[in-house]
Design a protein around this motif. Structure first.
Motif, short mmCIF file in Angstrom:
data_model
loop_
_atom_site.label_atom_id
_atom_site.label_comp_id
_atom_site.label_asym_id
_atom_site.label_seq_id
_atom_site.Cartn_x
_atom_site.Cartn_y
_atom_site.Cartn_z
N ASP A 44 4.82 -7.87 -4.56
CA ASP A 44 5.85 -8.10 -5.58
C ASP A 44 5.32 -9.01 -6.69
O ASP A 44 5.57 -8.77 -7.88
CB ASP A 44 7.09 -8.73 -4.95
N VAL A 45 4.60 -10.07 -6.31
CA VAL A 45 4.05 -11.00 -7.30
C VAL A 45 3.00 -10.30 -8.15
O VAL A 45 2.97 -10.44 -9.38
CB VAL A 45 3.45 -12.24 -6.62
N ASP A 46 2.13 -9.54 -7.52
CA ASP A 46 1.11 -8.79 -8.24
C ASP A 46 1.76 -7.85 -9.25
O ASP A 46 1.36 -7.78 -10.43
CB ASP A 46 0.27 -8.00 -7.23
N LEU A 47 2.78 -7.13 -8.82
CA LEU A 47 3.49 -6.20 -9.69
C LEU A 47 4.10 -6.92 -10.90
O LEU A 47 3.92 -6.49 -12.05
CB LEU A 47 4.60 -5.51 -8.90
N LEU A 48 4.79 -8.02 -10.66
CA LEU A 48 5.44 -8.74 -11.74
C LEU A 48 4.43 -9.39 -12.68
O LEU A 48 4.64 -9.43 -13.90
CB LEU A 48 6.38 -9.81 -11.17
N GLN A 49 3.33 -9.89 -12.13
CA GLN A 49 2.33 -10.52 -12.97
C GLN A 49 1.66 -9.51 -13.89
O GLN A 49 1.49 -9.75 -15.09
CB GLN A 49 1.28 -11.21 -12.11
N VAL A 50 1.26 -8.36 -13.33
CA VAL A 50 0.60 -7.35 -14.15
C VAL A 50 1.56 -6.84 -15.23
O VAL A 50 1.18 -6.66 -16.39
CB VAL A 50 0.09 -6.19 -13.28
N GLY A 97 0.80 -1.22 0.00
CA GLY A 97 0.00 0.00 0.00
C GLY A 97 0.83 1.26 0.00
O GLY A 97 0.58 2.20 -0.77
N VAL A 98 1.86 1.31 0.86
CA VAL A 98 2.69 2.52 0.89
C VAL A 98 3.55 2.64 -0.36
O VAL A 98 3.84 3.76 -0.82
CB VAL A 98 3.57 2.59 2.16
N LEU A 99 3.95 1.51 -0.95
CA LEU A 99 4.71 1.58 -2.19
C LEU A 99 3.84 2.15 -3.32
O LEU A 99 4.30 3.00 -4.10
CB LEU A 99 5.22 0.20 -2.58
N MET A 100 2.61 1.71 -3.41
CA MET A 100 1.73 2.23 -4.45
C MET A 100 1.51 3.73 -4.29
O MET A 100 1.52 4.49 -5.27
CB MET A 100 0.39 1.49 -4.45
N GLU A 101 1.33 4.17 -3.04
CA GLU A 101 1.14 5.60 -2.80
C GLU A 101 2.39 6.40 -3.17
O GLU A 101 2.32 7.47 -3.77
CB GLU A 101 0.78 5.84 -1.33
N ALA A 102 3.56 5.87 -2.81
CA ALA A 102 4.82 6.56 -3.13
C ALA A 102 5.06 6.57 -4.63
O ALA A 102 5.53 7.57 -5.19
CB ALA A 102 5.98 5.88 -2.40
N ARG A 123 10.92 1.43 -15.09
CA ARG A 123 10.85 2.68 -15.85
C ARG A 123 9.53 3.38 -15.58
O ARG A 123 8.53 2.76 -15.24
CB ARG A 123 10.97 2.39 -17.34
N ARG A 124 9.52 4.69 -15.75
CA ARG A 124 8.34 5.49 -15.47
C ARG A 124 7.11 5.01 -16.25
O ARG A 124 6.01 4.92 -15.71
CB ARG A 124 8.64 6.95 -15.84
N ASP A 163 1.75 2.35 -16.30
CA ASP A 163 0.88 1.36 -16.92
C ASP A 163 0.35 0.34 -15.92
O ASP A 163 -0.82 -0.02 -15.94
CB ASP A 163 1.64 0.64 -18.05
N VAL A 164 1.22 -0.13 -15.01
CA VAL A 164 0.81 -1.21 -14.12
C VAL A 164 0.13 -0.73 -12.85
O VAL A 164 -0.69 -1.46 -12.26
CB VAL A 164 2.01 -2.12 -13.76
N LEU A 165 0.44 0.49 -12.40
CA LEU A 165 -0.04 0.95 -11.09
C LEU A 165 -1.56 0.89 -10.95
O LEU A 165 -2.05 0.41 -9.91
CB LEU A 165 0.47 2.38 -10.83
N PRO A 166 -2.34 1.33 -11.94
CA PRO A 166 -3.80 1.28 -11.75
C PRO A 166 -4.36 -0.13 -11.61
O PRO A 166 -5.47 -0.30 -11.09
CB PRO A 166 -4.34 1.95 -13.03
N ALA A 167 -3.62 -1.15 -12.07
CA ALA A 167 -4.12 -2.52 -12.04
C ALA A 167 -3.70 -3.29 -10.79
O ALA A 167 -4.13 -4.43 -10.59
CB ALA A 167 -3.65 -3.27 -13.29
N LEU A 168 -2.85 -2.70 -9.94
CA LEU A 168 -2.37 -3.40 -8.76
C LEU A 168 -3.44 -3.38 -7.67
O LEU A 168 -4.09 -2.37 -7.44
CB LEU A 168 -1.09 -2.75 -8.23
N THR A 169 -3.59 -4.52 -6.99
CA THR A 169 -4.64 -4.64 -5.98
C THR A 169 -4.13 -5.18 -4.64
O THR A 169 -4.87 -5.20 -3.67
CB THR A 169 -5.74 -5.61 -6.47
#
Length: 263
Positions: free
Chosen positions: A180-186, A71-76, A161-162, A167-173
């Motif tokens: 980490d797995v969610d990030l890599l999968q998306v 959660g804090v990573l997504m916000e940052a 990369r920016r 691209d991936v941030l809106p799809a992370l849940t």
């Protein structure tokens, strides 16, 4: 290229200062920022970070309510405008030079992740056997269920990369240890190429991860990620064969039952 290094921190007063000393000394580029994502800290972490910020304006702190690591990573990430956005654990297990190597690799592909399981990786102190076994088992489950090719999804050092972040941030849940797995999968499902780079990893005392308890929780979360991926038909990602998921689910239930009987 400008680099933001995000460090999620929950009650890290005894370790964050040493980590920032090291990173500020090695990562001397004025375009590099150290973004400390404070996750509902109740100790002196914020004060330690403020001391560094007073001496080096590249140190920036964001305070959040309890959101979890993801959660804090997504916000940052959402607040960053750097060309490259990376994150690293606050305990200093990843030396700063290794994070800069990831940033160099990420500049030529979509991103780079550190790998402790590569034959060329260097681990000066051996990780406890239980953590090695549970890590290997979890990595196998990730490869089987999600089809990700990475040997080490959970290493806490990654740079993107920016354009990949955007691209991936809106799809992370996922806001817990499955981030980490969610990030890599998306990222993989959206066609981004991420390099896996062997790393130097200095295992630190004081880990808050319970090798057995948290692995069971992560196994259940992994099944949820698998189910969510099945529903994302718009991405055109072929589903993992149902028999593979069924085997993993039966195993997870058996472990949970055995744990309940022991109690």
């Amino acid at each position: 290229m400008r680099l933001d290094i995000v460090m999620p921190a929950h009650n890290e007063e005894h370790r964050i200062g040493t980590t920032l000393d090291s990173y500020r000394a090695v990562c001397s580029d004025p375009g590099t920022r150290f973004v400390i994502a404070l996750d509902a800290c109740t100790d002196a972490t914020a004060e330690v970070v403020a001391g560094h910020a007073a001496r080096d304006r590249r140190v920036v702190a964001h305070e959040f309510p309890k959101l979890g690591k993801g959660g804090v990573l997504m916000e940052a990430f959402a607040r960053s405008d750097a060309d490259l956005v990376g994150f690293v654990d606050a305990d200093g297990a990843t030396p700063p030079g290794e994070l800069l190597r990831l940033a160099d690799a990420a500049g030529t592909v979509g991103g780079a992740i550190a790998c402790r399981h590569h034959p060329s990786a260097v681990l000066p102190a051996a990780r406890p056997l239980r953590r090695r076994l549970t890590s290997a088992g979890f990595s196998f489950a990730v490869r089987r269920l999600l089809g990700l090719p990475y040997a080490d999804t959970q290493c806490g050092a990654k740079v993107l990369r920016r354009d990949v972040v955007d691209d991936v941030l809106p799809a992370l849940t996922t806001t817990d240890l499955l981030f980490d797995v969610d990030l890599l999968q998306v990222a993989a499902d959206r066609g981004h190429r991420l390099a896996e780079v062997p790393t130097i990893w200095v295992d630190q005392d004081g880990s808050r991860v319970d090798a057995v308890k948290d692995t069971r929780r992560m196994g259940a979360g992994l099944l949820r990620l698998w189910a969510a991926r099945q529903r994302r038909s718009a991405d055109g990602v072929p589903a993992m064969p149902l028999h593979a998921a069924n085997r993993f689910e039966r195993r997870a239930r058996a472990v949970a039952l055995a744990d309940g009987l022991r109690r």
